[in-house]
Design a protein around this motif. Structure first.
Motif, PDB file in Angstrom:
ATOM      1  N   ASP A  31      -3.954  -2.444 -23.751  1.00 11.64           N
ATOM      2  CA  ASP A  31      -4.389  -3.625 -22.978  1.00 11.64           C
ATOM      3  C   ASP A  31      -4.082  -3.458 -21.485  1.00 11.64           C
ATOM      4  OD1 ASP A  31      -4.897  -4.509 -25.468  1.00 11.64           O
ATOM      5  OD2 ASP A  31      -3.675  -6.341 -25.368  1.00 11.64           O
ATOM      6  N   LEU A  32      -3.008  -2.712 -21.171  1.00  9.47           N
ATOM      7  CA  LEU A  32      -2.624  -2.566 -19.763  1.00  9.47           C
ATOM      8  C   LEU A  32      -3.626  -1.704 -18.994  1.00  9.47           C
ATOM      9  CD1 LEU A  32       1.249  -2.029 -20.015  1.00  9.47           C
ATOM     10  CD2 LEU A  32      -0.054  -4.151 -20.040  1.00  9.47           C
ATOM     11  N   THR A  33      -4.461  -0.963 -19.734  1.00 10.72           N
ATOM     12  CA  THR A  33      -5.431  -0.109 -19.047  1.00 10.72           C
ATOM     13  C   THR A  33      -6.788  -0.806 -18.857  1.00 10.72           C
ATOM     14  OG1 THR A  33      -6.198   0.924 -21.108  1.00 10.72           O
ATOM     15  CG2 THR A  33      -4.354   1.988 -20.006  1.00 10.72           C
ATOM     16  N   LEU A  34      -6.900  -2.029 -19.352  1.00  9.05           N
ATOM     17  CA  LEU A  34      -8.189  -2.740 -19.240  1.00  9.05           C
ATOM     18  C   LEU A  34      -8.591  -2.964 -17.788  1.00  9.05           C
ATOM     19  CD1 LEU A  34      -7.709  -5.368 -22.102  1.00  9.05           C
ATOM     20  CD2 LEU A  34      -9.521  -3.630 -21.988  1.00  9.05           C
ATOM     21  N   THR A  35      -7.593  -3.056 -16.894  1.00 12.59           N
ATOM     22  CA  THR A  35      -7.896  -3.314 -15.479  1.00 12.59           C
ATOM     23  C   THR A  35      -8.208  -2.037 -14.699  1.00 12.59           C
ATOM     24  OG1 THR A  35      -5.515  -3.212 -15.111  1.00 12.59           O
ATOM     25  CG2 THR A  35      -6.486  -5.423 -15.275  1.00 12.59           C
ATOM     26  N   LEU A  36      -8.043  -0.901 -15.349  1.00 13.85           N
ATOM     27  CA  LEU A  36      -8.308   0.365 -14.651  1.00 13.85           C
ATOM     28  C   LEU A  36      -9.819   0.471 -14.426  1.00 13.85           C
ATOM     29  CD1 LEU A  36      -6.507   2.798 -13.779  1.00 13.85           C
ATOM     30  CD2 LEU A  36      -7.088   3.862 -15.974  1.00 13.85           C
ATOM     31  N   PRO A  37     -10.266   0.515 -13.161  1.00 17.57           N
ATOM     32  CA  PRO A  37     -11.709   0.517 -12.905  1.00 17.57           C
ATOM     33  C   PRO A  37     -12.412   1.690 -13.598  1.00 17.57           C
ATOM     34  CG  PRO A  37     -10.453   0.278 -10.854  1.00 17.57           C
ATOM     35  CD  PRO A  37      -9.468   0.587 -11.939  1.00 17.57           C
ATOM     36  N   ALA A  38     -13.713   1.519 -13.875  1.00 25.76           N
ATOM     37  CA  ALA A  38     -14.464   2.525 -14.642  1.00 25.76           C
ATOM     38  C   ALA A  38     -14.326   3.917 -14.034  1.00 25.76           C
ATOM     39  CB  ALA A  38     -15.923   2.112 -14.742  1.00 25.76           C
ATOM     40  N   ALA A  39     -14.456   4.028 -12.709  1.00 23.24           N
ATOM     41  CA  ALA A  39     -14.415   5.359 -12.083  1.00 23.24           C
ATOM     42  C   ALA A  39     -13.043   6.001 -12.260  1.00 23.24           C
ATOM     43  CB  ALA A  39     -14.758   5.253 -10.598  1.00 23.24           C
ATOM     44  N   LEU A  40     -11.999   5.196 -12.095  1.00 27.10           N
ATOM     45  CA  LEU A  40     -10.638   5.724 -12.245  1.00 27.10           C
ATOM     46  C   LEU A  40     -10.344   6.048 -13.713  1.00 27.10           C
ATOM     47  CD1 LEU A  40      -8.530   6.304 -10.167  1.00 27.10           C
ATOM     48  CD2 LEU A  40      -7.638   3.996 -10.402  1.00 27.10           C
ATOM     49  N   SER A  41     -10.880   5.247 -14.622  1.00 26.86           N
ATOM     50  CA  SER A  41     -10.703   5.518 -16.056  1.00 26.86           C
ATOM     51  C   SER A  41     -11.324   6.867 -16.400  1.00 26.86           C
ATOM     52  CB  SER A  41     -11.381   4.446 -16.909  1.00 26.86           C
ATOM     53  OG  SER A  41     -10.855   3.181 -16.621  1.00 26.86           O
ATOM     54  N   ALA A  42     -12.520   7.102 -15.860  1.00 31.72           N
ATOM     55  CA  ALA A  42     -13.215   8.360 -16.142  1.00 31.72           C
ATOM     56  C   ALA A  42     -12.427   9.537 -15.581  1.00 31.72           C
ATOM     57  CB  ALA A  42     -14.609   8.324 -15.523  1.00 31.72           C
ATOM     58  N   ALA A  43     -12.006   9.416 -14.336  1.00 30.29           N
ATOM     59  CA  ALA A  43     -11.299  10.535 -13.708  1.00 30.29           C
ATOM     60  C   ALA A  43      -9.966  10.784 -14.416  1.00 30.29           C
ATOM     61  CB  ALA A  43     -11.081  10.240 -12.225  1.00 30.29           C
ATOM     62  N   SER A  44      -9.260   9.699 -14.732  1.00 36.13           N
ATOM     63  CA  SER A  44      -7.964   9.834 -15.386  1.00 36.13           C
ATOM     64  C   SER A  44      -8.134  10.414 -16.790  1.00 36.13           C
ATOM     65  CB  SER A  44      -7.310   8.448 -15.424  1.00 36.13           C
ATOM     66  OG  SER A  44      -6.002   8.517 -15.890  1.00 36.13           O
ATOM     67  N   GLY A  45      -9.167   9.975 -17.520  1.00 36.71           N
ATOM     68  CA  GLY A  45      -9.438  10.509 -18.856  1.00 36.71           C
ATOM     69  C   GLY A  45      -9.808  11.987 -18.790  1.00 36.71           C
ATOM     70  N   LEU A  46     -10.535  12.367 -17.731  1.00 34.42           N
ATOM     71  CA  LEU A  46     -10.905  13.783 -17.603  1.00 34.42           C
ATOM     72  C   LEU A  46      -9.697  14.619 -17.169  1.00 34.42           C
ATOM     73  CD1 LEU A  46     -14.475  13.464 -16.100  1.00 34.42           C
ATOM     74  CD2 LEU A  46     -13.871  14.448 -18.308  1.00 34.42           C
TER      75      LEU A  46
END
Ligand code: NAD
Length: 344
Positions: free
Chosen positions: A141-156
């Motif tokens: 739930d704490l990652t729900l606020t992570l913006p889409a672009a940052l989520s993608a970069a962080s996941g990669l």
């Protein structure tokens, strides 16, 4: 290791209690400070000091300031991404204080004994069991606020930990199995979060993938890819996660001919016939910048870091890394050309 939707709000008190802590150093970046305060509300009287001076790549001045305010503390509680966990690790490195980590990105630093500090433009990393967080509270739930672009970069970035685990110096059958599973969870989570950033199940997939990625990295160590990103990040203050996301297909293209079995396992976990093309396709779908030049890096800067990278590349990289080979790889990553064909 605790993991679950809502667990940070319901379970953090119990984890802090397990240490009998009553002088907590809370570390969070400014942007996560309100969240950190909210999570600590049930034991606010035991938070002795809050440090919010987190900066990317943990500059030594930041580490020193955090260590100064740590005097008298009996536990470090970090709430945030890899930069925040890294600051907590810098404190633990010299004080031996235990860390409870509450990650809010997919960096995976919370499960590795690796620390990093940056002095001027040079980043130094090391391994020390004292910096490995004793408890990690994973709450998607704490990652729900992570913006889409940052989520993608962080996941990669997490994907890079998995891919590199196949040829990093301490690779073994366990780290490879963990990495392969990590790639599956990250692939599923990345595309689903891109489609709907509020999808809690997809967030849980990504966070599980991040844990597996951090674990694979902790076991196998860092290879050519991490050496390149760490030198570039320290020298030019590049955003960590995006740098990883851009460079990874180029390193995989470089190493795959020398590690065909790894390439085939990576392809199968990605669910793509061609692992390099698969990673690139991910990057394109997820809006990752095509080349390092889009991060503001000047092409002339590449030659300045060649020797620094060559000096730390593991000797058993699947293919020998020459100055000319590395220059070609870096130029392709800078220009964003297709790693397989060299085409734009
Ligand atoms: P980061 O911690 O710098 O966070 C990136 C940005 O995201 C920051 O602005 C932060 O405030 C914001 N953010 C964090 N969580 C958020 C949330 N839930 N919602 C909205 N915004 C949020 O970046 P990162 O990619 O998490 O970590 C990168 C750092 O971690 C690098 O310094 C890297 O070297 C280090 N790292 C270390 C290891 C290790 O094993 N030592 C492993 C991976 C990464």
């Amino acid at each position: 290791m605790v993991f679950g939707s809502g667990i940070a709000r319901s379970g953090l008190l119990g984890e802090v209690d397990a240490f009998g802590a009553d002088g907590i150093l809370l570390i969070s970046a400014d942007t996560e400070a309100a969240l950190a305060r909210e999570l600590c509300a049930p034991f606010a009287d035991r938070v002795a000091v809050t440090f919010t001076g987190v900066r990317p790549h943990v500059p030594v001045e930041v580490a020193e300031r955090a260590r100064e305010v740590a005097s008298g503390a009996d536990l470090v509680l970090s709430v945030g991404g890899g930069s925040t966990t890294g600051t907590a690790k810098a404190v633990a490195l010299t004080t031996g204080l235990p860390i409870v980590a509450v990650p809010t990105t997919y960096a995976g630093s919370e499960v590795t004994p690796v620390w990093g500090l940056t002095e001027g433009s040079r980043k130094t990393t090391g391994t020390d069991p004292r910096v490995l967080p004793r408890t990690v509270v994973y709450d998607p739930d704490l990652t729900l606020t992570l913006p889409a672009a940052l989520s993608a970069a962080s996941g990669l970035n997490a994907m890079a930990h998995c891919v590199e685990a196949f040829w990093a110096p301490r690779r073994n059958p366990v780290s490879s199995a963990v990495a392969e599973d990590g790639i599956r969870h990250l692939s599923a989570g990345l595309l689903a979060v891109a489609a709907d950033p509020a999808d809690r199940d997809a967030r849980a997939e990504l966070l599980l993938g991040a844990y597996l990625a951090g674990s694979a990295f902790a076991g196998a160590g860092s290879g050519l890819h991490h050496k390149i990103c760490h030198v570039l990040g320290g020298a030019f203050d590049l955003p960590h996660a995006q740098t990883h996301a851009i460079v990874l297909p180029h390193v995989l293209a470089f190493n795959a001919p020398g590690a065909p079995a790894a390439a085939s396992r990576i392809a199968s976990a990605l669910g793509r016939p061609d692992p390099v093309g698969g990673l690139r396709e991910f990057g394109e779908k997820l809006g990752v910048p095509a080349g390092l030049r889009e991060l503001g890096l000047r092409e002339s800067g590449l030659d300045d870091v060649l020797d620094d990278i060559l000096a730390i590349v593991p000797a058993d990289n699947p293919r020998p890394v020459t100055s000319a080979g590395l220059r070609t790889l870096l130029r392709a990553a800078w220009g964003g050309t297709d790693p397989a064909t060299g085409a734009p």
